[in-house]
Design a protein around this motif. Structure first.
Motif, PDB file in Angstrom:
ATOM      1  N   LEU A 109      -5.537  72.742 -49.563  1.00 49.27           N
ATOM      2  CA  LEU A 109      -5.225  73.786 -48.597  1.00 49.27           C
ATOM      3  C   LEU A 109      -3.820  73.500 -48.099  1.00 49.27           C
ATOM      4  CD1 LEU A 109      -8.316  74.385 -46.275  1.00 49.27           C
ATOM      5  CD2 LEU A 109      -7.425  75.835 -48.086  1.00 49.27           C
ATOM      6  N   SER A 110      -3.015  74.530 -48.041  1.00 49.53           N
ATOM      7  CA  SER A 110      -1.642  74.409 -47.581  1.00 49.53           C
ATOM      8  C   SER A 110      -1.459  75.186 -46.286  1.00 49.53           C
ATOM      9  CB  SER A 110      -0.694  74.965 -48.651  1.00 49.53           C
ATOM     10  OG  SER A 110       0.617  75.051 -48.163  1.00 49.53           O
ATOM     11  N   SER A 111      -0.562  74.688 -45.461  1.00 51.64           N
ATOM     12  CA  SER A 111      -0.269  75.359 -44.197  1.00 51.64           C
ATOM     13  C   SER A 111       0.526  76.635 -44.413  1.00 51.64           C
ATOM     14  CB  SER A 111       0.511  74.420 -43.285  1.00 51.64           C
ATOM     15  OG  SER A 111       1.700  73.991 -43.923  1.00 51.64           O
ATOM     16  N   VAL A 112       1.157  76.756 -45.572  1.00 50.73           N
ATOM     17  CA  VAL A 112       1.952  77.945 -45.881  1.00 50.73           C
ATOM     18  C   VAL A 112       1.610  78.415 -47.297  1.00 50.73           C
ATOM     19  CG1 VAL A 112       3.882  77.391 -44.344  1.00 50.73           C
ATOM     20  CG2 VAL A 112       3.906  76.538 -46.668  1.00 50.73           C
ATOM     21  N   PRO A 113       1.767  79.718 -47.560  1.00 50.73           N
ATOM     22  CA  PRO A 113       1.477  80.195 -48.917  1.00 50.73           C
ATOM     23  C   PRO A 113       2.537  79.688 -49.888  1.00 50.73           C
ATOM     24  CG  PRO A 113       2.405  81.956 -47.594  1.00 50.73           C
ATOM     25  CD  PRO A 113       2.205  80.789 -46.675  1.00 50.73           C
ATOM     26  N   THR A 114       2.124  79.514 -51.108  1.00 54.72           N
ATOM     27  CA  THR A 114       3.081  79.088 -52.120  1.00 54.72           C
ATOM     28  C   THR A 114       3.888  80.297 -52.578  1.00 54.72           C
ATOM     29  OG1 THR A 114       3.344  77.937 -54.208  1.00 54.72           O
ATOM     30  CG2 THR A 114       1.424  79.342 -54.020  1.00 54.72           C
ATOM     31  N   SER A 115       5.163  80.079 -52.828  1.00 56.58           N
ATOM     32  CA  SER A 115       6.004  81.180 -53.301  1.00 56.58           C
ATOM     33  C   SER A 115       6.387  80.985 -54.762  1.00 56.58           C
ATOM     34  CB  SER A 115       7.261  81.297 -52.428  1.00 56.58           C
ATOM     35  OG  SER A 115       7.963  80.080 -52.435  1.00 56.58           O
ATOM     36  N   CYS A 116       5.888  79.889 -55.351  1.00 62.72           N
ATOM     37  CA  CYS A 116       6.210  79.556 -56.733  1.00 62.72           C
ATOM     38  C   CYS A 116       4.992  78.868 -57.341  1.00 62.72           C
ATOM     39  CB  CYS A 116       7.426  78.631 -56.755  1.00 62.72           C
ATOM     40  SG  CYS A 116       7.709  77.779 -58.303  1.00 62.72           S
TER      41      CYS A 116
END
Length: 171
Positions: A109-116
Motif C-alpha cells: 500500500l502506498s501513500s500516493v498513487p503510482t504515476s509510472c
C-alpha cells in the motif's frame, strides 16, 4: 581540436549545467521523493488520500528518521509509531501488486498513487507491505485494510511496516 568540435563540447557542457541547475531548483521547491509520505503528482487523476478517523495517518508513519550505522541506514521510530507494533490497525492506500493476477494476497500500500508502472512512488516510510487472509481485488482506487501491524527496524528488504492477517474493509 577544431573550433566546431570545441563549440559543440562547450554547448553540451552548458546544456548539462543548465539542466542540473534546473533539477536542483525543482528539488528545492518540491519535497524529496523517498522522504515523507511520498509526492502526489498534481497531474494525477487520483485525489490525495484524506486522513480519516480510525485509520493510521501516513503523516504519523512518515515521522520516522534514519541514522547511519556501519554501512547502512537504520530507521529510528518515534514512540507513537513504536506503539503500533503488534497492534490491530487500519491502513489506507493505493495498491502496488506483488503477484500476477487481479486478486492479491501480498501487495504494497502506498501513500500516493503510482504515476509510472516501474516506479516506487515513495520511500519505505510511505509504503506498507500487506499480507492478507483473503485475496483483495486489484484496483486503482484507494483501499483500506485491517490487520496486525509490525514496525520493522531490520527488514532484509528495507521495509519499515508490514500488516499481516489483513482483511479489506469497506471504503
Amino acid at each position: 581540436m577544431n573550433s566546431r568540435r570545441c563549440f559543440s563540447i562547450v554547448a553540451v557542457l552548458a546544456l548539462t549545467l543548465a539542466l542540473m541547475q534546473g533539477m536542483a531548483g525543482a528539488q528545492a521547491q518540491s519535497p524529496a521523493i523517498g522522504q515523507g509520505p511520498g509526492y502526489h503528482d498534481p497531474r494525477s487523476p487520483f485525489k490525495p488520500l484524506q486522513e480519516r478517523e480510525g485509520i493510521v495517518a501516513w503523516q504519523l508513519l512518515s515521522s520516522v528518521t534514519t541514522k547511519a550505522e556501519k554501512n547502512r541506514l537504520v530507521p529510528t521510530f518515534p514512540g507513537s509509531v513504536q506503539a503500533l507494533d503488534k497492534q490491530k490497525v487500519k491502513v489506507q492506500g493505493f495498491m502496488l501488486p506483488l503477484e500476477p493476477g487481479d486478486k492479491q494476497r501480498h501487495f504494497l500500500l502506498s501513500s500516493v498513487p503510482t504515476s509510472c508502472s516501474f516506479c516506487v512512488p515513495a520511500g519505505p516510510e510511505g509504503l506498507v507491505e500487506v499480507r492478507s487472509k483473503n485475496p483483495v481485488r486489484y484496483t486503482l482506487e484507494p483501499v483500506v485494510v485491517e490487520g496486525t501491524m509490525a514496525v520493522l527496524s531490520d527488514d532484509p528488504y528495507g521495509m519499515y511496516y508490514r500488516v499481516s492477517d489483513a482483511q479489506q474493509q469497506g471504503n
